[in-house]
Design a protein around this motif. Structure first.
Motif, mmCIF file in Angstrom:
data_model
loop_
_atom_site.group_PDB
_atom_site.id
_atom_site.type_symbol
_atom_site.label_atom_id
_atom_site.label_comp_id
_atom_site.label_asym_id
_atom_site.label_seq_id
_atom_site.Cartn_x
_atom_site.Cartn_y
_atom_site.Cartn_z
ATOM 1 N N PHE A 1 -12.933 4.782 -2.321
ATOM 2 C CA PHE A 1 -12.217 5.329 -3.478
ATOM 3 C C PHE A 1 -10.747 4.935 -3.463
ATOM 4 C CE2 PHE A 1 -15.801 8.405 -3.940
ATOM 5 C CZ PHE A 1 -16.047 8.172 -5.286
ATOM 6 N N GLU A 2 -10.137 4.885 -2.284
ATOM 7 C CA GLU A 2 -8.732 4.482 -2.199
ATOM 8 C C GLU A 2 -8.557 3.017 -2.593
ATOM 9 O OE1 GLU A 2 -7.131 7.600 1.214
ATOM 10 O OE2 GLU A 2 -7.844 5.617 1.812
ATOM 11 N N LYS A 3 -9.493 2.159 -2.185
ATOM 12 C CA LYS A 3 -9.417 0.755 -2.583
ATOM 13 C C LYS A 3 -9.619 0.600 -4.089
ATOM 14 C CE LYS A 3 -10.802 -1.253 1.850
ATOM 15 N NZ LYS A 3 -11.806 -2.031 2.600
ATOM 16 N N LEU A 4 -10.515 1.391 -4.644
ATOM 17 C CA LEU A 4 -10.721 1.358 -6.087
ATOM 18 C C LEU A 4 -9.466 1.822 -6.826
ATOM 19 C CD1 LEU A 4 -14.355 2.773 -6.232
ATOM 20 C CD2 LEU A 4 -13.648 0.529 -7.061
ATOM 21 N N ARG A 5 -8.811 2.845 -6.298
ATOM 22 C CA ARG A 5 -7.559 3.320 -6.897
ATOM 23 C C ARG A 5 -6.505 2.214 -6.885
ATOM 24 N NH1 ARG A 5 -4.654 7.587 -3.295
ATOM 25 N NH2 ARG A 5 -4.606 5.694 -2.029
ATOM 26 N N ASP A 6 -6.374 1.539 -5.749
ATOM 27 C CA ASP A 6 -5.374 0.471 -5.641
ATOM 28 C C ASP A 6 -5.695 -0.686 -6.572
ATOM 29 O OD1 ASP A 6 -4.163 2.037 -3.742
ATOM 30 O OD2 ASP A 6 -4.955 0.920 -2.027
ATOM 31 N N GLU A 7 -6.971 -0.955 -6.778
ATOM 32 C CA GLU A 7 -7.389 -2.019 -7.689
ATOM 33 C C GLU A 7 -7.144 -1.620 -9.144
ATOM 34 O OE1 GLU A 7 -9.102 -5.825 -8.549
ATOM 35 O OE2 GLU A 7 -8.380 -4.926 -6.683
ATOM 36 N N ALA A 8 -7.316 -0.337 -9.438
ATOM 37 C CA ALA A 8 -7.217 0.123 -10.823
ATOM 38 C C ALA A 8 -5.781 0.257 -11.303
ATOM 39 C CB ALA A 8 -7.929 1.469 -10.967
ATOM 40 N N LYS A 9 -4.862 0.624 -10.434
ATOM 41 C CA LYS A 9 -3.493 0.933 -10.863
ATOM 42 C C LYS A 9 -2.808 -0.193 -11.622
ATOM 43 C CE LYS A 9 -1.971 4.725 -7.905
ATOM 44 N NZ LYS A 9 -1.021 5.163 -6.861
ATOM 45 N N PRO A 10 -2.788 -1.439 -11.111
ATOM 46 C CA PRO A 10 -2.122 -2.497 -11.883
ATOM 47 C C PRO A 10 -2.829 -2.796 -13.196
ATOM 48 C CG PRO A 10 -3.218 -3.407 -9.938
ATOM 49 C CD PRO A 10 -3.248 -1.930 -9.795
ATOM 50 N N LEU A 11 -4.136 -2.648 -13.242
ATOM 51 C CA LEU A 11 -4.864 -2.864 -14.493
ATOM 52 C C LEU A 11 -4.498 -1.795 -15.511
ATOM 53 C CD1 LEU A 11 -8.441 -3.887 -13.266
ATOM 54 C CD2 LEU A 11 -6.724 -5.344 -14.339
ATOM 55 N N LEU A 12 -4.383 -0.549 -15.057
ATOM 56 C CA LEU A 12 -3.989 0.533 -15.958
ATOM 57 C C LEU A 12 -2.619 0.254 -16.569
ATOM 58 C CD1 LEU A 12 -5.100 3.691 -13.905
ATOM 59 C CD2 LEU A 12 -6.044 2.926 -16.083
ATOM 60 N N GLN B 1 -2.037 -0.426 -20.545
ATOM 61 C CA GLN B 1 -1.171 0.477 -21.286
ATOM 62 C C GLN B 1 -0.059 -0.289 -21.990
ATOM 63 O OE1 GLN B 1 -1.966 3.720 -21.635
ATOM 64 N NE2 GLN B 1 -0.354 3.716 -23.201
ATOM 65 N N LYS B 2 0.494 -1.294 -21.318
ATOM 66 C CA LYS B 2 1.553 -2.106 -21.921
ATOM 67 C C LYS B 2 1.019 -2.885 -23.116
ATOM 68 C CE LYS B 2 5.023 -5.604 -20.778
ATOM 69 N NZ LYS B 2 5.595 -6.470 -19.700
ATOM 70 N N ARG B 3 -0.183 -3.446 -22.987
ATOM 71 C CA ARG B 3 -0.763 -4.199 -24.098
ATOM 72 C C ARG B 3 -1.004 -3.303 -25.306
ATOM 73 N NH1 ARG B 3 -5.873 -7.496 -21.987
ATOM 74 N NH2 ARG B 3 -5.957 -7.974 -24.240
ATOM 75 N N ILE B 4 -1.456 -2.076 -25.056
ATOM 76 C CA ILE B 4 -1.705 -1.145 -26.162
ATOM 77 C C ILE B 4 -0.396 -0.758 -26.839
ATOM 78 C CG2 ILE B 4 -2.494 1.201 -26.715
ATOM 79 C CD1 ILE B 4 -4.632 0.838 -24.509
#
Length: 233
Positions: free
Chosen positions: A78-89, A93-96
């Motif tokens: 779950f921690e690795k998934l969190r680290d992977e997700a953060k830059p994508l989020l 958000q910036k694109r939106i």
């Protein structure tokens, strides 16, 4: 009304008693036959099987260490998934916010799936098509062991918040006092009805980040009201 009716066991009690009388082999045969799409009946069978297996489970130091090691691996996923997700989020958000030509919204799920793999006839590890292990894997509710990723859901999430310790669950019989147990183990035992012997047989974890980028277009099937008038004879 006959007062004796009040003393009659309801259907759920009768079913529970009948399943309790079954041997482990009989329960597993029934589970394998009905598969993973039988709702309450399957849940009752899995619960009866879980109770039987847990009754003979021994809280040895070796088993405790195995459970704690598995729990750490699940938290790491779950921690690795969190680290992977953060830059994508942040990117999404910036694109939106800048009115991207495509991206209007998104769904992002961080999911950990446990497996009990066994060797097939070719010596390759897989979840066998028959048997309880297949049913256990498929019975796990789809939204469990899953985080719907938004910025606020990744901070101190229940799956890796070390201030939320599930070691006091009665099922642990006080054997894990002083140890940390995450929500993931709680989910496997209490919601997916895996027994402790099942949990200790987990030998493979899959962590996946599932991303769905979304763009929406508003349409009117027959056009505007004015267009409809023009189409009428």
């Amino acid at each position: 009304m006959n007062n004796s009716d009040n003393n009659k066991p309801d259907d759920s009690s009768k079913i529970r008693d009948e399943l309790h009388a079954c041997t482990l082999e009989q329960l597993e045969r029934k589970i394998s036959l009905i598969g993973c799409h039988s709702g309450d009946k399957l849940r009752a069978l899995l619960l009866a099987r879980q109770l039987k297996l847990n009754a003979s489970f021994e809280w040895t130091q070796e088993n405790i260490e195995k459970l704690l090691a598995l729990d750490r691996r699940m938290i790491e996923c779950f921690e690795k998934l969190r680290d992977e997700a953060k830059p994508l989020l942040a990117e999404f958000q910036k694109r939106i916010e800048t009115k991207d030509a495509f991206l209007q919204d998104f769904e992002m799920d961080a999911k950990v799936t446990p497996f009990i793999l066994e060797a097939n006839e070719n010596g390759e590890l897989e979840v066998l098509d028959t048997g309880v292990e297949r049913v256990l894997s498929e019975f796990l509710p789809e939204n469990e062991l899953t985080i719907r990723c938004r910025t606020w859901t990744l901070e101190d999430n229940i799956y890796f918040n070390d201030e939320l310790n599930w070691n006091s669950d009665p099922v642990f019989e006080g054997k894990l006092n002083g140890h940390y147990i995450s929500f993931a183990i709680h989910v496997l035992h209490e919601r997916a009805l895996w027994s402790f012997p099942d949990i200790l047989k987990i030998n493979y974890l899959r962590a996946e980040l599932i991303v769905r980028r979304q763009h929406f277009v508003k349409t009117t099937a027959l056009g505007s009201a004015e267009e409809k008038k023009q189409q009428c004879p």
